[in-house]
Write a protein that holds these residues in place. Sequence first.
Motif, PDB file in Angstrom:
ATOM      1  N   ILE A 130      46.424 -32.747  76.932  1.00 29.47           N
ATOM      2  CA  ILE A 130      46.797 -31.456  77.128  1.00 29.47           C
ATOM      3  C   ILE A 130      48.327 -31.273  76.825  1.00 29.47           C
ATOM      4  CG2 ILE A 130      46.851 -29.265  78.344  1.00 29.47           C
ATOM      5  CD1 ILE A 130      44.326 -30.168  79.665  1.00 29.47           C
ATOM      6  N   VAL A 131      48.872 -30.630  75.888  1.00 28.57           N
ATOM      7  CA  VAL A 131      50.085 -30.453  75.628  1.00 28.57           C
ATOM      8  C   VAL A 131      50.732 -28.893  75.916  1.00 28.57           C
ATOM      9  CG1 VAL A 131      50.407 -32.618  74.678  1.00 28.57           C
ATOM     10  CG2 VAL A 131      50.034 -30.692  73.128  1.00 28.57           C
ATOM     11  N   MET A 132      51.814 -28.617  75.779  1.00 31.86           N
ATOM     12  CA  MET A 132      52.343 -27.339  75.672  1.00 31.86           C
ATOM     13  C   MET A 132      53.006 -27.140  74.155  1.00 31.86           C
ATOM     14  SD  MET A 132      51.564 -25.955  78.459  1.00 31.86           S
ATOM     15  CE  MET A 132      52.574 -24.392  78.569  1.00 31.86           C
ATOM     16  N   SER A 133      52.732 -25.889  73.442  1.00 29.53           N
ATOM     17  CA  SER A 133      53.014 -25.547  72.241  1.00 29.53           C
ATOM     18  C   SER A 133      54.600 -24.851  72.544  1.00 29.53           C
ATOM     19  CB  SER A 133      52.393 -24.582  71.537  1.00 29.53           C
ATOM     20  OG  SER A 133      52.471 -23.324  72.325  1.00 29.53           O
ATOM     21  N   GLU A 134      55.376 -24.657  71.487  1.00 26.17           N
ATOM     22  CA  GLU A 134      56.662 -23.924  71.537  1.00 26.17           C
ATOM     23  C   GLU A 134      56.735 -22.691  72.146  1.00 26.17           C
ATOM     24  OE1 GLU A 134      58.441 -24.213  67.962  1.00 26.17           O
ATOM     25  OE2 GLU A 134      58.980 -26.396  67.761  1.00 26.17           O
ATOM     26  N   ASN A 135      55.728 -21.799  72.094  1.00 25.56           N
ATOM     27  CA  ASN A 135      55.587 -20.677  72.653  1.00 25.56           C
ATOM     28  C   ASN A 135      55.018 -20.614  74.127  1.00 25.56           C
ATOM     29  OD1 ASN A 135      52.874 -21.126  72.090  1.00 25.56           O
ATOM     30  ND2 ASN A 135      52.822 -19.284  70.638  1.00 25.56           N
ATOM     31  N   GLY A 136      54.689 -21.758  74.596  1.00 24.79           N
ATOM     32  CA  GLY A 136      54.185 -22.088  75.922  1.00 24.79           C
ATOM     33  C   GLY A 136      52.699 -21.846  76.023  1.00 24.79           C
ATOM     34  N   GLU A 137      51.932 -21.974  74.982  1.00 24.76           N
ATOM     35  CA  GLU A 137      50.543 -22.015  75.067  1.00 24.76           C
ATOM     36  C   GLU A 137      50.162 -23.557  75.296  1.00 24.76           C
ATOM     37  OE1 GLU A 137      46.575 -20.037  73.137  1.00 24.76           O
ATOM     38  OE2 GLU A 137      48.558 -19.726  72.203  1.00 24.76           O
ATOM     39  N   ARG A 138      49.067 -23.679  76.036  1.00 27.42           N
ATOM     40  CA  ARG A 138      48.232 -24.843  76.128  1.00 27.42           C
ATOM     41  C   ARG A 138      47.603 -25.249  75.021  1.00 27.42           C
ATOM     42  NH1 ARG A 138      45.149 -26.451  81.367  1.00 27.42           N
ATOM     43  NH2 ARG A 138      43.763 -24.790  80.497  1.00 27.42           N
ATOM     44  N   LEU A 139      47.533 -26.649  74.507  1.00 29.35           N
ATOM     45  CA  LEU A 139      47.058 -27.224  73.454  1.00 29.35           C
ATOM     46  C   LEU A 139      46.011 -28.309  74.019  1.00 29.35           C
ATOM     47  CD1 LEU A 139      50.043 -27.301  70.760  1.00 29.35           C
ATOM     48  CD2 LEU A 139      48.445 -25.764  70.831  1.00 29.35           C
ATOM     49  N   LEU A 140      44.958 -28.198  73.486  1.00 31.14           N
ATOM     50  CA  LEU A 140      44.011 -29.061  74.070  1.00 31.14           C
ATOM     51  C   LEU A 140      43.543 -29.831  72.799  1.00 31.14           C
ATOM     52  CD1 LEU A 140      43.896 -26.140  75.926  1.00 31.14           C
ATOM     53  CD2 LEU A 140      41.747 -27.510  77.134  1.00 31.14           C
ATOM     54  N   ALA A 141      43.221 -31.353  73.415  1.00 31.13           N
ATOM     55  CA  ALA A 141      42.461 -32.253  72.382  1.00 31.13           C
ATOM     56  C   ALA A 141      41.213 -32.170  72.574  1.00 31.13           C
ATOM     57  CB  ALA A 141      43.156 -33.602  72.502  1.00 31.13           C
ATOM     58  N   ALA A 142      40.356 -32.722  71.683  1.00 36.25           N
ATOM     59  CA  ALA A 142      38.939 -32.645  71.508  1.00 36.25           C
ATOM     60  C   ALA A 142      38.241 -32.984  72.849  1.00 36.25           C
ATOM     61  CB  ALA A 142      38.320 -33.517  70.644  1.00 36.25           C
ATOM     62  N   GLY A 143      38.522 -34.013  73.667  1.00 33.06           N
ATOM     63  CA  GLY A 143      38.025 -34.294  74.860  1.00 33.06           C
ATOM     64  C   GLY A 143      38.373 -33.119  76.049  1.00 33.06           C
TER      65      GLY A 143
END
Length: 203
Positions: A130-143
């Motif tokens: 789980i990482v954060m995008s530049e605009n502050g939204e969470r980005l989730l991998a498949a798992g």
Amino acid sequence: MSLHVSSEEMQRGSNSDEDEKDMTPAQSRRKAQNRAAQRAFRERKERHVKDLEAKLAALEKNSLSISEENERLKLQLQKTATENEILKATSALPSVPSALPNTAPLQYKPTDFYSDLLQPHENKTPSHRIVMSENGERLLAAGATWDYIIKHPLYIKGYVDVGHVSERLKGAAKCDGQGPVFEESAILDAIEKSVASGSDELL
């Protein structure tokens, strides 16, 4: 260096000296007090201006971080509002719980989800990143996306078709340099549309 003083200035100075000589001791004290009060007022005004300038500089310094925090809170508010709307919509359908038993985990295995979701991508290893995008939204991998779906209240109640969610997410993948990831808002949108699609089929 010689100083040239006009007769008019000399006259004013002479008049001022004469005026002070003509003053009573009480008048002289009042005049001195007035001068001291004016000097104190100027000093207070200068300090006040400096305080205001310091506060303005601090506000300007923090304006960027405040703006970023506002954007993050807006995203959080939008996500919460979407979840509330989904819950309101499903609570208005009393027949849905009986028509959709809570068997979703048995109908769709995580390995099937990973295989289906990652099929278009070269990197097919499921990650719980789980990482954060530049605009502050969470980005989730498949798992992490699978974990997010199965912990969602609508999935637990049996309203979510994971196959539909997977199909909707295939075209929404982004890359963070390590593999495909999915925006949290896109996952919520896919869940919402899956629930809406299931409700339409029951009508």
